[in-house]
Design an enzyme around this catalytic site. Structure first.
Site, mmCIF file in Angstrom:
data_model
loop_
_atom_site.group_PDB
_atom_site.id
_atom_site.type_symbol
_atom_site.label_atom_id
_atom_site.label_comp_id
_atom_site.label_asym_id
_atom_site.label_seq_id
_atom_site.Cartn_x
_atom_site.Cartn_y
_atom_site.Cartn_z
ATOM 1 N N MET A 71 3.450 6.942 -2.125
ATOM 2 C CA MET A 71 4.833 7.198 -2.505
ATOM 3 C C MET A 71 4.962 7.631 -3.969
ATOM 4 S SD MET A 71 7.267 7.151 -0.376
ATOM 5 C CE MET A 71 7.306 5.846 0.835
ATOM 6 N N PHE A 96 0.806 -1.223 0.000
ATOM 7 C CA PHE A 96 0.000 0.000 0.000
ATOM 8 C C PHE A 96 0.837 1.269 0.000
ATOM 9 C CE2 PHE A 96 -0.040 2.115 4.205
ATOM 10 C CZ PHE A 96 0.702 1.227 4.963
ATOM 11 N N LYS A 97 2.121 1.145 0.329
ATOM 12 C CA LYS A 97 2.991 2.333 0.368
ATOM 13 C C LYS A 97 3.053 3.016 -0.993
ATOM 14 C CE LYS A 97 4.211 1.149 4.538
ATOM 15 N NZ LYS A 97 4.148 1.898 5.767
ATOM 16 N N ASP A 98 2.855 2.243 -2.072
ATOM 17 C CA ASP A 98 2.894 2.847 -3.412
ATOM 18 C C ASP A 98 1.789 3.893 -3.600
ATOM 19 O OD1 ASP A 98 5.035 1.288 -4.478
ATOM 20 O OD2 ASP A 98 3.664 -0.373 -4.851
#
Ligand code: PLP
Ligand SMILES: N[C@@H](CCOP(=O)(O)O)C(=O)O
Length: 485
Positions: free
Chosen positions: A132, A127-129
């Site tokens: 980011m 989920f960091k994408d």
């Protein structure tokens, strides 16, 4: 919109001035001076928007120092089906964050239903994408405008690092120095980061836990002279930009799971550094009809303990468990301070006091304070999950719904089940794809998890990484040696 520090002793600044930094100079975290309130008209208008335009609408409430057309273009460049195309078979990549019903519940409002909010279809399968990729494009835009460069110093337990490196690789005005816990990440996570050969990417494995790495990042950020001289920037969720971008998918998930804006939902969030669920808290404060935020931890259950008892007692690295949901092996959740700021009525003097107590006594207790009762108004409930729970949940989800979930999402599902009722549907945030933790999937199912195209030989690529002790000065020296000033 101006941003203020949770400790109240730093200047208020506009968005672009806090975008490139991490902690405020007084050691606090930045938050908007107030939360924008969404009207029923806003919700009605936003319901049918494509993700990129929804992102623009929400972010423009927080960002008023980038011209609207530029911000819209950045959102449209970021949130495309190509970038977020690693969906499981049958999911709609154009939705960017598709909702997959495991159990559709009753009727058109899915009462009692259970769904996954897919957040891990981006380039690094976590989920960091979601935030980011946007941050990469915002950094590039602001640095170009200002004719500046930045040297990002980050800490990762496995997913922030690769998401940041994929978002920043090859950008001529950004270098990334990423600290990871030596030997604590999965083989896939290590390969994702350490196989990058780009000149602007530096991986440093520290001989400690994520919290040790995060402490180093904070220590460097608190050395104001070093930070200014080496233009140190942040990509962890101490950076407000990360949290802001994460607010968007709470709205998208709500619209994807409901048919009308009169409905409520529960959202279950696998939690570690409290950035993800903090974004959900802010979406709720803005008026999104979230009934409950379900905070799910692994064996590192400091946050669960707080919501159950009112006592906040972060653990040392030695007391932090190494688990099979390793990205949540965190005992000092940075963003918790943002939540506490809201809980105590946004009074920075109270926050300073609590954090002084934390420093001197190792914990604080809200039980004899008015804040214990106030907590109930924020909609949080919590629970924790163990290795055995995780394996059982992965097996049960596969057997009942034919879906293979990762170990962190399994923690979310396990805790969500404990709170599930007939009144509303619950959305579990799917924070990573199973292939990132294939050792545990193999243990649970006796089979390999699905591997999206493009990741076939990842673990056999050559890797490079600098190994270091937990030592702020060693990290500073490494940065000095690689940055010309
Ligand atoms: C896969 C995964 N799930 C959950 C989390 C927890 O999210 P947060 O740190 O925002 O609480 C993380 C990282 O922290 C993660 O990488
Ligand atoms: N789980 C994260 C830890 C860092 O969290 P962040 O949201 O503050 O960047 C990781 O995978 O690295």
């Amino acid at each position: 919109m101006r941003y203020l520090s949770t400790r109240g002793q730093a200047p208020d600044l506009p968005f672009c001035d806090i975008l490139l930094g991490g902690l405020a100079p007084d050691g606090g975290l930045y938050l908007p001076e107030s939360y924008p309130q969404v009207s029923t008209d806003d919700l009605a208008r936003w319901r049918s928007l494509p993700y990129a335009d929804l992102a623009f609408e929400i972010l423009s409430h927080f960002i008023d120092d980038i011209p609207a057309e530029d911000l819209r273009a950045i959102c449209r460049k970021t949130y495309t089906a190509e970038v977020y195309g690693n969906t499981r078979a049958g999911s709609d990549a154009t939705a960017i964050t598709p909702v997959t019903w495991l159990d559709a519940g009753e009727g058109s409002d899915h009462k009692g239903g259970l769904a996954l909010l897919e957040l891990s279809n981006g380039p690094t399968l976590a989920f960091k994408d979601m935030a980011m990729q946007l941050l990469g494009n915002l950094f590039e835009y602001v640095l170009e405008q200002r004719g500046e460069q930045t040297n990002i110093l980050g800490a990762t337990s496995g997913d922030t690092g690769s998401a940041a490196e994929y978002a920043m690789r090859g950008k001529h005005n950004v270098r990334v120095f990423m600290l990871s816990p030596h030997g604590r990440m999965s083989a896939f996570q290590r390969a994702q980061m350490y196989s990058l050969q780009d000149e602007n990417i530096f991986n440093i494995a520290v001989k400690g836990m994520f919290d040790d790495a995060q402490d180093i990042v904070k220590a460097v950020s608190n050395d104001h002279a070093f930070k200014a001289k080496y233009k140190i920037g942040a990509v962890n969720s101490i950076n407000w930009g990360r949290v802001a971008a994460q607010i968007v998918y709470y709205f998208a998930g709500y619209f994807g799971a409901t048919a009308s804006n009169d409905q409520q939902v529960d959202m279950a969030v696998p939690s570690g550094n409290f950035g993800n669920i903090c974004a959900g808290h802010i979406a709720r404060m803005m008026g999104l009809p979230i009934r409950r935020l379900i905070c799910a931890t692994n064996e590192n259950d400091v946050l669960d303990e707080f919501f159950r008892t009112g006592v906040y007692r972060p653990r040392s690295s030695a007391e932090t468990h190494v688990t099979s949901s390793p990205s949540m092996d965190i005992s000092k959740a940075s963003n918790f301070e943002r939540f506490v700021f809201d809980l105590v009525g946004r009074d920075p003097a109270v926050v300073r006091d609590l954090w002084r107590t934390l420093e001197s006594e190792g914990s604080f207790d809200l039980n004899q304070t008015p804040y214990r009762d106030a907590l109930a108004g924020f909609g949080f409930v919590s629970g924790s999950s163990s290795h055995a729970d995780r394996l059982a949940t992965i097996r049960a989800t596969r057997a009942a719904y034919g879906v293979v979930v990762d170990t962190h999402t399994a923690d979310g599902l396990k805790v969500a089940e404990a709170y599930r009722d007939e009144a509303v549907p619950v959305l579990v945030l799917e924070t990573a794809q199973a292939v990132k933790f294939e050792e545990t999937i193999r243990e649970a199912l006796g089979e390999e998890p699905p591997r999206p195209d493009g990741f076939a030989h990842l673990e056999s690529l050559p890797q490079r990484c600098e190994v270091m002790p937990v030592d702020v000065n060693a990290v500073k020296a490494f940065i000095q040696a690689h940055v010309a000033v």
